[in-house]
Design an enzyme around this catalytic site. Sequence first.
Site, short mmCIF file in Angstrom:
data_model
loop_
_atom_site.label_atom_id
_atom_site.label_comp_id
_atom_site.label_asym_id
_atom_site.label_seq_id
_atom_site.Cartn_x
_atom_site.Cartn_y
_atom_site.Cartn_z
CG HIS A 55 -0.78 0.05 2.22
ND1 HIS A 55 0.44 -0.75 3.32
CD2 HIS A 55 -0.63 0.93 3.66
CE1 HIS A 55 0.48 -0.54 4.46
NE2 HIS A 55 0.09 0.41 4.89
CG HIS A 57 0.13 3.93 5.30
ND1 HIS A 57 -0.18 3.70 5.97
CD2 HIS A 57 -0.58 4.98 4.43
CE1 HIS A 57 -2.37 4.20 5.65
NE2 HIS A 57 -1.93 4.84 4.63
CG ASP A 59 4.73 2.93 7.58
OD1 ASP A 59 3.67 3.33 6.93
OD2 ASP A 59 4.39 2.24 7.81
CG HIS A 60 4.54 -0.32 4.32
ND1 HIS A 60 3.95 -0.79 4.84
CD2 HIS A 60 3.77 0.93 5.34
CE1 HIS A 60 3.12 -1.46 5.73
NE2 HIS A 60 3.29 -0.32 6.43
CG HIS A 113 -4.45 0.33 6.95
ND1 HIS A 113 -4.07 0.24 7.85
CD2 HIS A 113 -2.54 0.61 5.82
CE1 HIS A 113 -3.20 0.81 8.57
NE2 HIS A 113 -2.14 1.27 6.63
CG ASP A 132 1.02 -1.72 7.78
OD1 ASP A 132 1.42 -2.39 8.32
OD2 ASP A 132 0.83 -0.08 7.77
CG HIS A 170 3.68 -1.63 11.44
ND1 HIS A 170 4.84 -0.79 11.57
CD2 HIS A 170 3.41 -1.66 10.71
CE1 HIS A 170 4.28 -0.09 10.91
NE2 HIS A 170 3.36 -0.24 9.86
FE FE Z 1 2.43 0.79 8.05
ZN ZN Z 2 0.20 1.91 6.83
#
Ligand code: FE
Ligand code: ZN
Length: 240
Positions: A55, A57, A59-60, A113, A132, A170
């Site tokens: 996805h 985001h 942090d990905h 998400h 996530d 995570h």
């Molecule tokens: Fe994440």
């Molecule tokens: Zn995420």
Amino acid sequence: MLEVVRIPVLNDNYVWLLHEGASGETVAVDPALADPVLEAAAARGWTISQIWNTHWHGDHVGGNAAIKAATGCLITGPAAEAGKIGTLDRGVQEGDSVRIGSHEAAVLEVPAHTAGHIAYHLAPDHLLFVGDTLFAMGCGRLFEGTPAQMFANMQRFAALPDDTIVFCAHEYTETNGRFALMVEPDNAALRERMAEVHAARGRGEPTVPTTIGLERATNIFMRSRDVAELAERRAAKDAA
Ligand code: FE
Ligand code: ZN
């Protein structure tokens, strides 16, 4: 044969490196950053040939551009989020498959998400990369989707073989488990798992990956009996 390597980055993210020996291919799943991922590959004599994003985001996908600049790798991610992932080379959707060497991963659309969130399922290898959407004893927050969508995702994952290894993005296990115990205080499997989780975290060890079997026994979102129950639990967790 496939090897999977866990790379802890940022506060609690895990980037996964998937390596196939015969072809020499290496996939980085959800690289939050570039440097630690490039270093982990180089330390093993591997070169990253692909990135698989679940996805949009940061942090990905944060490491996408620099890893591509360093390696020329092919970046695959959700077609539905192509507008939000500027580095995407190939958008994929439900029904598509991607390959590492001779191993095939089915693309599963698991929105909730984010609206276009996907997972990568290597069914013959019993490996599942969920980003996530599913966490150890938890599920992702519903930023762009509904409880009904997340319920459907959980049911879909629950139907996979118990020995499917689940790679989430995570380390949220301990806080998820604490909340789960408030919901299901008499769940013996959950209590036993939490004792192990506390011990592992006390030693500074990761608790991921998990398995579908373990989640079926201890994940209160996967164990929700209907949409309303999942919605209530998700809302309570968000407020906790
Ligand atoms: Fe994440
Ligand atoms: Zn995420």
